[in-house]
Design an enzyme around this catalytic site. Sequence first.
Site, PDB file in Angstrom:
ATOM      1  N   HIS A 135      14.397  19.961 -36.569  1.00 20.61           N
ATOM      2  CA  HIS A 135      13.033  20.319 -36.132  1.00 20.61           C
ATOM      3  C   HIS A 135      12.050  20.247 -37.306  1.00 20.61           C
ATOM      4  O   HIS A 135      10.839  20.315 -37.113  1.00 20.61           O
ATOM      5  CB  HIS A 135      12.990  21.685 -35.452  1.00 20.61           C
ATOM      6  CG  HIS A 135      13.140  22.855 -36.397  1.00 20.61           C
ATOM      7  ND1 HIS A 135      12.754  24.113 -36.040  1.00 20.61           N
ATOM      8  CD2 HIS A 135      13.621  22.958 -37.656  1.00 20.61           C
ATOM      9  CE1 HIS A 135      13.002  24.941 -37.042  1.00 20.61           C
ATOM     10  NE2 HIS A 135      13.525  24.262 -38.027  1.00 20.61           N
TER      11      HIS A 135
ATOM     12  N   GLY B  93      22.174  20.346 -44.476  1.00 19.60           N
ATOM     13  CA  GLY B  93      21.005  21.223 -44.646  1.00 19.60           C
ATOM     14  C   GLY B  93      21.455  22.671 -44.530  1.00 19.60           C
ATOM     15  O   GLY B  93      20.746  23.499 -43.985  1.00 19.60           O
TER      16      GLY B  93
ATOM     17  N   ASP C 155      21.229  13.870 -50.627  1.00 18.70           N
ATOM     18  CA  ASP C 155      20.068  13.595 -49.763  1.00 18.70           C
ATOM     19  C   ASP C 155      20.593  13.078 -48.429  1.00 18.70           C
ATOM     20  O   ASP C 155      21.207  11.999 -48.358  1.00 18.70           O
ATOM     21  CB  ASP C 155      19.166  12.547 -50.436  1.00 18.70           C
ATOM     22  CG  ASP C 155      17.966  12.188 -49.560  1.00 18.70           C
ATOM     23  OD1 ASP C 155      17.071  11.482 -50.045  1.00 18.70           O
ATOM     24  OD2 ASP C 155      17.946  12.612 -48.377  1.00 18.70           O
ATOM     25  N   MET C 156      20.369  13.861 -47.356  1.00 17.55           N
ATOM     26  CA  MET C 156      20.954  13.488 -46.049  1.00 17.55           C
ATOM     27  C   MET C 156      20.405  12.168 -45.519  1.00 17.55           C
ATOM     28  O   MET C 156      20.965  11.568 -44.613  1.00 17.55           O
ATOM     29  CB  MET C 156      20.703  14.602 -45.042  1.00 17.55           C
ATOM     30  CG  MET C 156      19.247  14.848 -44.728  1.00 17.55           C
ATOM     31  SD  MET C 156      19.054  16.339 -43.720  1.00 17.55           S
ATOM     32  CE  MET C 156      17.296  16.608 -43.838  1.00 17.55           C
TER      33      MET C 156
ATOM     34  N   ASP D  12      23.518  20.185 -48.996  1.00 16.38           N
ATOM     35  CA  ASP D  12      22.077  20.405 -49.072  1.00 16.38           C
ATOM     36  C   ASP D  12      21.559  19.751 -50.360  1.00 16.38           C
ATOM     37  O   ASP D  12      22.336  19.140 -51.100  1.00 16.38           O
ATOM     38  CB  ASP D  12      21.755  21.922 -49.038  1.00 16.38           C
ATOM     39  CG  ASP D  12      20.370  22.220 -48.472  1.00 16.38           C
ATOM     40  OD1 ASP D  12      20.272  22.934 -47.460  1.00 16.38           O
ATOM     41  OD2 ASP D  12      19.379  21.704 -49.050  1.00 16.38           O
TER      42      ASP D  12
END
Length: 370
Positions: free
Chosen positions: A271, A209, A253-254, A233
């Site tokens: 978060h 990310g 895509d993580m 990312d």
Amino acid sequence: MEETQRDHLTWGLLEEEREEEKQKKFDMSKYYFGGDVEMAVVKCAIDLGMADAIANHGRPMTLLELSSALDCDLQNLHRVMRFLVNHGIFKEIIIRNEDTVPTAYYAQTHSSRRLMRTGENSMAAFILMQSSPPAKAAWHCLSACVKGKATSAFEVVHGEDVWKHAEANPAQSQLINEAMACLARVIVSAIIDGCLDMFEGVETLVDVGGGTGTIMRRLVKACPWISKGITFDLPHVVSLAEQCEGIEYVGGDMFEFIPKADAVLLVAVLHDWGDDECIRILKKCRKAIPKDKGKVIIVEVVIGNKEQQKEDNKLNDVGLVLDMAMMALTHKGKERTLDEWAYVLREAGFSRHTVRSIAAIQSVIEAFPA
Ligand SMILES: C[S@@+](CC[C@H](N)C(=O)[O-])C[C@H]1O[C@@H](n2cnc3c(N)ncnc32)[C@H](O)[C@@H]1O
Ligand SMILES: O=c1cc(-c2ccc(O)cc2)oc2c(O)c(O)ccc12
């Protein structure tokens, strides 16, 4: 109870009520027109390039000089500048010469330099993102989340999460990338100043990310021993990244895969997500690092305990503001307490973790699978 004691008690309560009344009156001014007045005027200053014009001029400017440089209406520019000076965003300096009437000059402050469109300290894109229509619309749907009618105010308004919405709206995506780069510059400076030792022995590092690479570009420069930095990312994000020696940009895509490395870095990513999604991401991170020497470095807010929250702690206040931003803008995202971090890390198979503070809102959590 003696008469005088009762008087003191009554007087004390009365005095307290008067103080609270005063406080309430003062606070109410923040909510006139939805509390958006200051944001709207600051956005106006950014749109006009007021701070950039004064910076480019090289010294404080008179209103006439500024209105000419910005091609603005003098009267309305004066009213906006009067508001911004009153809020401490610009500074007014009155020069009195014997043979002329006092002249007002307008100068930069630390806050106005943050409004410049360019430069390492710029927060302009972050402010513009906060005042962007998609974000503002989401903020007005906070109650839907609290009522449990939605997992994200943003999705109530836009029908999809912020990242899918960004993918479909390139201009908003670029604004988010530039806004996140503002946050990243602040955070990576604190990491470099406060805990570079964390990266000792790390030869390959993946920033999950990692946006358009703001953090990784600075880290590979500060840690020459990192032979390969990977900024990972979504494809539409890394496609806009500025190429840099020693950095590989990987789109993906993580939730599906994370490139392998000695260590994984996650800055202001977890978060954005609820516990289940965090655990899924962290399990992918665990699979991407060596079981014996690998680690995951998480840079996030750690919400203080009740005692810490009582302290007049600005960092804690901003942490709670970010928590509201997560409720408004992301999919079940939230800021977490130490116990909540320990829960998601345990569920994701990390046997131990450490936490340290840095000179930022966020703290640094190092999690170890072994
Ligand atoms: C709040 S930003 C943080 C960016 C960066 N770490 C920083 O500190 O500036 C969250 C990032 O997660 C990325 N992201 C969201 N969903 C993702 C996914 N499924 N796979 C990979 N990256 C994702 C977004 O594109 C965005 O760049
Ligand atoms: O403060 C923010 C704002 C966003 C945001 C705003 C508008 C959009 O259309 C998308 C996202 O996202 C944030 C975020 O993901 C984060 O990790 C920290 C702060 C913010």
